[in-house]
Design a protein around this motif. Structure first.
Motif, mmCIF file in Angstrom:
data_model
loop_
_atom_site.group_PDB
_atom_site.id
_atom_site.type_symbol
_atom_site.label_atom_id
_atom_site.label_comp_id
_atom_site.label_asym_id
_atom_site.label_seq_id
_atom_site.Cartn_x
_atom_site.Cartn_y
_atom_site.Cartn_z
ATOM 1 N N ASP A 212 0.834 -1.214 0.000
ATOM 2 C CA ASP A 212 0.000 0.000 0.000
ATOM 3 C C ASP A 212 0.866 1.260 0.000
ATOM 4 O OD1 ASP A 212 -2.489 1.683 0.625
ATOM 5 O OD2 ASP A 212 -1.253 2.038 2.407
ATOM 6 N N SER A 213 1.924 1.249 0.795
ATOM 7 C CA SER A 213 2.812 2.414 0.836
ATOM 8 C C SER A 213 3.398 2.708 -0.533
ATOM 9 C CB SER A 213 3.946 2.180 1.846
ATOM 10 O OG SER A 213 3.456 2.066 3.154
ATOM 11 N N LEU A 214 3.795 1.656 -1.251
ATOM 12 C CA LEU A 214 4.356 1.854 -2.583
ATOM 13 C C LEU A 214 3.302 2.427 -3.526
ATOM 14 C CD1 LEU A 214 6.749 1.558 -4.484
ATOM 15 C CD2 LEU A 214 6.030 -0.798 -4.925
ATOM 16 N N GLY A 215 2.094 1.880 -3.489
ATOM 17 C CA GLY A 215 1.025 2.412 -4.326
ATOM 18 C C GLY A 215 0.720 3.864 -4.002
ATOM 19 N N TRP A 216 0.705 4.181 -2.702
ATOM 20 C CA TRP A 216 0.402 5.551 -2.295
ATOM 21 C C TRP A 216 1.509 6.513 -2.709
ATOM 22 C CZ3 TRP A 216 -4.022 7.432 -1.674
ATOM 23 C CH2 TRP A 216 -4.249 8.635 -0.979
ATOM 24 N N ALA A 217 2.747 6.029 -2.695
ATOM 25 C CA ALA A 217 3.856 6.866 -3.155
ATOM 26 C C ALA A 217 3.692 7.191 -4.643
ATOM 27 C CB ALA A 217 5.186 6.157 -2.897
ATOM 28 N N PHE A 218 3.358 6.194 -5.452
ATOM 29 C CA PHE A 218 3.118 6.451 -6.874
ATOM 30 C C PHE A 218 1.945 7.422 -7.056
ATOM 31 C CE2 PHE A 218 5.500 2.434 -7.770
ATOM 32 C CZ PHE A 218 6.431 2.990 -8.635
ATOM 33 N N TYR A 219 0.927 7.288 -6.208
ATOM 34 C CA TYR A 219 -0.216 8.206 -6.256
ATOM 35 C C TYR A 219 0.243 9.647 -6.009
ATOM 36 C CZ TYR A 219 -4.449 10.604 -4.578
ATOM 37 O OH TYR A 219 -5.459 11.506 -4.377
ATOM 38 N N ARG A 220 1.046 9.830 -4.970
ATOM 39 C CA ARG A 220 1.495 11.177 -4.619
ATOM 40 C C ARG A 220 2.417 11.760 -5.689
ATOM 41 N NH1 ARG A 220 0.392 12.918 0.665
ATOM 42 N NH2 ARG A 220 1.245 14.870 -0.148
ATOM 43 N N LEU A 221 3.095 10.878 -6.424
ATOM 44 C CA LEU A 221 3.962 11.339 -7.504
ATOM 45 C C LEU A 221 3.190 11.576 -8.802
ATOM 46 C CD1 LEU A 221 7.045 9.052 -6.864
ATOM 47 C CD2 LEU A 221 7.001 11.544 -6.687
ATOM 48 N N GLY A 222 1.888 11.269 -8.801
ATOM 49 C CA GLY A 222 1.065 11.482 -9.977
ATOM 50 C C GLY A 222 1.102 10.351 -10.982
ATOM 51 N N ASN A 223 1.718 9.234 -10.633
ATOM 52 C CA ASN A 223 1.775 8.072 -11.520
ATOM 53 C C ASN A 223 0.590 7.168 -11.194
ATOM 54 O OD1 ASN A 223 2.405 5.791 -13.015
ATOM 55 N ND2 ASN A 223 4.605 5.880 -12.544
ATOM 56 N N PHE A 224 -0.587 7.576 -11.645
ATOM 57 C CA PHE A 224 -1.830 6.958 -11.193
ATOM 58 C C PHE A 224 -1.995 5.517 -11.687
ATOM 59 C CE2 PHE A 224 -3.623 11.527 -11.115
ATOM 60 C CZ PHE A 224 -3.079 11.734 -9.857
ATOM 61 N N GLU A 225 -1.623 5.253 -12.922
ATOM 62 C CA GLU A 225 -1.834 3.903 -13.454
ATOM 63 C C GLU A 225 -1.000 2.874 -12.693
ATOM 64 O OE1 GLU A 225 -4.108 3.026 -15.457
ATOM 65 O OE2 GLU A 225 -4.799 5.040 -15.968
ATOM 66 N N THR A 226 0.231 3.228 -12.398
ATOM 67 C CA THR A 226 1.074 2.315 -11.607
ATOM 68 C C THR A 226 0.532 2.196 -10.186
ATOM 69 O OG1 THR A 226 3.001 2.930 -12.933
ATOM 70 C CG2 THR A 226 3.425 1.842 -10.830
ATOM 71 N N ALA A 227 0.038 3.302 -9.654
ATOM 72 C CA ALA A 227 -0.530 3.277 -8.307
ATOM 73 C C ALA A 227 -1.709 2.318 -8.226
ATOM 74 C CB ALA A 227 -0.963 4.682 -7.900
ATOM 75 N N VAL A 228 -2.569 2.297 -9.261
ATOM 76 C CA VAL A 228 -3.723 1.391 -9.269
ATOM 77 C C VAL A 228 -3.267 -0.047 -9.095
ATOM 78 C CG1 VAL A 228 -5.521 0.387 -10.730
ATOM 79 C CG2 VAL A 228 -5.261 2.869 -10.622
ATOM 80 N N LYS A 229 -2.250 -0.443 -9.838
ATOM 81 C CA LYS A 229 -1.777 -1.826 -9.803
ATOM 82 C C LYS A 229 -1.351 -2.218 -8.381
ATOM 83 C CE LYS A 229 2.388 -2.688 -11.177
ATOM 84 N NZ LYS A 229 3.613 -2.894 -11.998
ATOM 85 N N HIS A 230 -0.588 -1.346 -7.738
ATOM 86 C CA HIS A 230 -0.071 -1.687 -6.407
ATOM 87 C C HIS A 230 -1.160 -1.619 -5.336
ATOM 88 C CE1 HIS A 230 4.076 -2.145 -7.626
ATOM 89 N NE2 HIS A 230 4.043 -0.978 -8.256
ATOM 90 N N LEU A 231 -2.063 -0.644 -5.471
ATOM 91 C CA LEU A 231 -3.113 -0.523 -4.460
ATOM 92 C C LEU A 231 -4.138 -1.649 -4.589
ATOM 93 C CD1 LEU A 231 -3.497 3.352 -4.377
ATOM 94 C CD2 LEU A 231 -2.620 1.894 -2.553
ATOM 95 N N GLU A 232 -4.415 -2.088 -5.797
ATOM 96 C CA GLU A 232 -5.290 -3.255 -5.957
ATOM 97 C C GLU A 232 -4.648 -4.483 -5.322
ATOM 98 O OE1 GLU A 232 -7.907 -2.286 -9.968
ATOM 99 O OE2 GLU A 232 -5.990 -3.363 -10.170
ATOM 100 N N ARG A 233 -3.337 -4.625 -5.509
ATOM 101 C CA ARG A 233 -2.627 -5.748 -4.896
ATOM 102 C C ARG A 233 -2.655 -5.637 -3.372
ATOM 103 N NH1 ARG A 233 -1.534 -10.833 -4.301
ATOM 104 N NH2 ARG A 233 0.600 -11.301 -3.672
ATOM 105 N N ALA A 234 -2.496 -4.433 -2.847
ATOM 106 C CA ALA A 234 -2.520 -4.235 -1.397
ATOM 107 C C ALA A 234 -3.864 -4.647 -0.819
ATOM 108 C CB ALA A 234 -2.213 -2.775 -1.055
#
Length: 297
Positions: A212-234
Motif C-alpha cells: 500500500d505504501s508503494l502504491g500511495w507513493a506512486f499516487y502522490r507522484l502522480g503516476n496513477f496507473e502504476t498506483a492502481v496496480k499496487h493498491l489493488e494488490r494491497a
C-alpha cells in the motif's frame, strides 16, 4: 526428573502434558520457583493468563526468578486488559533496578499498545538512556519510539529515530516502510521515500501495508496507473483494512473509475475507518475528490 521432563518439552508444544509434569514437580517440592515459572510459561502458551499470573505471583520476591516472573505477570495482566495493574508492576520495577532497561521497554510497549503515546515515549526514553552500546538488535527501540513520536506530532525527533534505526538495521522493512510512507504523506524527500519503500516491498512482497505504501507513493507522484496496480494488490493482501481500501478508492477516482471509487469508500466505512478518516470519506462520497497540486520532488 519430573521437572526435567516438563522443561524438555518446547513451550509451544508442551500443552497439558508439560503442565502435568510441572505441577507434579511442584507437588513433590512446593517451594520450587523454577517449576512455578515453568508452570506460568505453559499456562501462557495455553492462554490461561489469569492462572499463569497466580503461578508467577507465587514466586518469592527474594528468588532470582522473581524479576522474570514479575515481567511475565505484567504481560499477562496486559493480555487480559488489566492495564493499570500491569503498568503499576512495571513502573515499580523501572524504579527498583535503575540500571536495567527491560522493565522500561515492557512498560513502554504496554502503554503503546493502549494508545498512551506520550507516556510511552517517556519510558522508551528511559530504556534508551539505560542501554549501553547500541547493537543491531536495538533497532526496534528506536523504531518504536519513533512511531510514538510521530503519533504525538514530534516529527523531527521521530525522523531522527527512524534514521538511527536504519543505521543499526539498514534492511529492516518496517522501518524502511514507515519512514518512506511518512515522507510520502508529507510530500517531502519523495525520491528517497520511493527507494525506501521499494526496498521494503522487495523484502516483504506479501505485506499488504508495505505494498500500500508503494502504491500511495506512486499516487502522490502522480503516476496513477502504476498506483492502481499496487493498491489493488494491497487490497488483495489486506482486504479488511479501511485505510488501504480508502486509498484504492482515491486512486480509482483519479483514473476516472468513480463508481468503483465510491464502492471502495463505502467499504472503508463498513470496515471501521477511524472517525477522522470517516469524516473525510463521507465528504468524498458527497462531493467527490478535489483536484490536488502535483507533488514536488
Amino acid at each position: 526428573a519430573l521437572f526435567g521432563a516438563a522443561s524438555a518439552l518446547p513451550n509451544e508444544n508442551a500443552g497439558d502434558t508439560g503442565l502435568i509434569y510441572a505441577n507434579l514437580a511442584l507437588h513433590l517440592r512446593p517451594e520450587f520457583p523454577v517449576a512455578q515459572l515453568l508452570v506460568g510459561e505453559v499456562l501462557d502458551v495455553l492462554e490461561r493468563y489469569a492462572d499463569a499470573i497466580e503461578s508467577y505471583r507465587a514466586i518469592p520476591k527474594a528468588s532470582p526468578y522473581s524479576w522474570s516472573a514479575r515481567l511475565r505477570a505484567a504481560s499477562g495482566l496486559a493480555a487480559i486488559e488489566r492495564i493499570d495493574e500491569s503498568v503499576a508492576i512495571l513502573a515499580e520495577m523501572v524504579e527498583e533496578r535503575q540500571q536495567r532497561s527491560d522493565a522500561a521497554i515492557a512498560l513502554a510497549d504496554v502503554l503503546r499498545r493502549n494508545d498512551r503515546y506520550d507516556e510511552s515515549v517517556l519510558y522508551y526514553d528511559v530504556a534508551i538512556d539505560r542501554t549501553g552500546a547500541f547493537e543491531a538488535r536495538h533497532w526496534s527501540l528506536f523504531y518504536s519510539r519513533g512511531v510514538m513520536l510521530e503519533r504525538t506530532k514530534q516529527w523531527p525527533r521521530a525522523e531522527a529515530d527512524f534514521l538511527h534505526a536504519l543505521e543499526l538495521q539498514p534492511d529492516q522493512p518496517l522501518v524502511l516502510n514507515y519512514l518512506g510512507y511518512s515522507w510520502v504523506e508529507q510530500g517531502t524527500n519523495l525520491e528517497r521515500a520511493m527507494d525506501l519503500i521499494e526496498r521494503a516491498v522487495a523484502l516483504r512482497p506479501m505485506d499488504g501495508y508495505i505494498v500500500d505504501s508503494l502504491g500511495w507513493a506512486f499516487y502522490r507522484l502522480g503516476n496513477f496507473e502504476t498506483a492502481v496496480k499496487h493498491l489493488e494488490r494491497a487490497v488483495e493482501l489486506r482486504a479488511d483494512d479501511p485505510i488501504i481500501t480508502d486509498h484504492l478508492g482515491d486512486i480509482y477516482w483519479k483514473v476516472g473509475r468513480q463508481t468503483e471509487a465510491r464502492f471502495q469508500w463505502e467499504r472503508s466505512l463498513v470496515l471501521g475507518a477511524e472517525e477522522e478518516a470517516a469524516i473525510l470519506i463521507r465528504q468524498k462520497l458527497k462531493d467527490g475528490m478535489p483536484d490536488e497540486p502535483e507533488a514536488t520532488q
